[in-house]
Write a protein that holds these residues in place. Structure first.
Motif, short mmCIF file in Angstrom:
data_model
loop_
_atom_site.label_atom_id
_atom_site.label_comp_id
_atom_site.label_asym_id
_atom_site.label_seq_id
_atom_site.Cartn_x
_atom_site.Cartn_y
_atom_site.Cartn_z
N SER A 165 0.96 -1.37 -0.07
CA SER A 165 0.16 0.22 -0.18
C SER A 165 0.84 1.09 0.11
CB SER A 165 -1.05 0.00 1.45
OG SER A 165 -0.18 0.21 2.31
N LEU A 175 -5.53 -2.24 -6.37
CA LEU A 175 -5.79 -2.18 -4.95
C LEU A 175 -5.48 -1.38 -4.28
CD1 LEU A 175 -6.04 -6.34 -4.37
CD2 LEU A 175 -8.08 -4.59 -5.01
N GLN A 190 -6.73 2.08 -4.91
CA GLN A 190 -8.28 2.17 -4.53
C GLN A 190 -8.13 2.51 -2.86
OE1 GLN A 190 -10.01 -1.65 -5.28
NE2 GLN A 190 -10.58 -1.13 -7.12
N ASP A 191 -7.10 2.10 -2.17
CA ASP A 191 -7.05 2.60 -0.78
C ASP A 191 -6.47 3.79 -0.55
OD1 ASP A 191 -8.58 -0.06 -0.17
OD2 ASP A 191 -6.71 -0.75 0.27
N SER A 208 -11.24 1.05 -12.73
CA SER A 208 -11.39 0.75 -11.05
C SER A 208 -10.68 1.74 -10.34
CB SER A 208 -10.29 -0.53 -10.98
OG SER A 208 -10.74 -1.67 -11.59
#
Length: 358
Positions: free
Chosen positions: A23, A193, A196-197, A214
């Motif tokens: 992340s 992903l 997205q975070d 996305s």
């Protein structure tokens, strides 16, 4: 329906064996706006590319840049990243702005003699080595690979390292120019992903339709020297691109070449142009047709999955089969969408080259 689904056996999630898990570290401080560009004239000394650009980026913004090749998308990102200075207008940067900038040329800027660990240690002085190794492990740099020099790394490995350095830097604005070009499917998913975070702002240029769908919720169109809001989705853009190319006319022939011989040569050149473009046009049309078929199949599955009786325990196997088919079609849809947009870009690029040489 939710309660019924909870009673079913868990289906193994796709990509469960992915070696990537990372992340973007949360920024320490945030400004609002992060960046504000007004009446911008962008380009290079002696060459204006974009005029009257107005763009404000605030925390949470998710913007995808669309537009023909060479229209100025990279010029805009380079200007925001301070690699280029505006030729005119006003560019205000937030007091707490921290930019994470990814572009393909940055892969060549990596130190070929340094390892991933050393690259990270250079920007994380005083951090425990094990902490850095654990962080790099999320990008699949583990064990000895963490200590190997970048010299022999593949393009994908260099791209992963560049993204790791950005993620460590706690950015609150990400400027991403074709971030998935060298990445495999698993890394693309992990990046999606992570984006997205991400709580900051994102401005991205990409041919990866799945990534754009996305991670962005609005588009800007860069074309004809302007940056404007694009009121549509990626299918609308693909149609716009076809129409845009059809409106581009070859350069006019010199007036002195207006006799019959030259007119005949012009007709022959136009025919040759059509002949060279034809197979690429057929490929784009075929992909669009296949994509429409997948959309129809997905619509049919959605209609069947909307039947509440399907979620009764006696129909568990049927539901599982339908969900598996839906998942497979979703993957196929993403592949076709990316291939279709790439085919249109290829068609556009080839036509531009042929017209320039005509």
């Amino acid at each position: 329906r939710i309660k019924a689904l909870e009673k079913l056996e868990e289906l193994a999630p796709a990509h469960i064996d992915s070696p990537f898990d990372f992340s973007f570290r949360e920024a320490d401080k945030v400004s609002s706006p992060l960046l504000d560009l007004s009446e911008g004239t962008l380009g290079y000394p002696g060459k204006r590319v974009l005029d009257k650009v107005k763009l404000q980026l605030v925390p949470g913004a998710r913007i995808g840049l669309l537009g023909p090749n060479g229209a100025g998308k990279s010029t805009l990102i380079k200007t925001l990243a301070a690699e280029l200075q505006p030729l005119g207008g006003h560019l205000q940067r937030g007091e707490n702005l921290v930019i994470g900038y990814f572009a393909q040329h940055q892969l060549d800027a990596l130190d070929p003699k340094a390892s991933p660990l050393l690259h990270l240690q250079r920007i994380a002085a005083g951090e425990r080595e094990q902490t850095l190794r654990d962080f790099l492990g999320g990008f699949d740099f583990r064990g000895d690979r963490c200590d190997e020099p970048v010299l022999n790394f593949s393009g994908g490995e260099k791209a992963r390292l560049a993204l790791a350095l950005i993620a460590w830097g706690k950015p609150n604005l990400l400027l991403l120019d074709e971030p998935t070009n060298h990445l495999d499917l698993e890394m693309r998913l992990a990046l999606t992903l992570a984006l997205q975070d991400f709580e900051g702002a994102v401005l991205v240029v990409s041919h990866d339709r799945h990534l754009l769908k996305s991670t962005t919720d609005e588009f800007r169109l860069v074309a004809d020297g302007r940056v404007e809001d694009f009121d549509g989705d990626l299918d609308d853009y693909a149609r716009w691109l076809v129409d845009y190319r059809s409106r581009q006319q070859p350069a006019a022939a010199p007036e002195a070449a207006a006799d019959k011989t030259d007119k005949r040569a012009q007709r022959q050149a136009a025919a040759a142009l059509r002949q060279q473009l034809a197979p690429h046009k057929r490929e784009a049309d075929k992909l669009e047709k296949n994509l429409s078929e997948v959309h129809e199949q997905l619509a049919g599955l959605d209609a069947r999955l909307a039947d509440s009786a399907l979620y009764e325990s006696a129909r568990k196997d049927e539901l599982r089969d339908l969900l598996a088919r839906q998942a497979a079609l979703k993957v196929r849809e993403g592949e076709l969408e990316e291939a279709w947009l790439q085919a249109l870009e290829t068609l556009e690029t080839l036509q531009s080259r042929l017209e320039a040489n005509s």
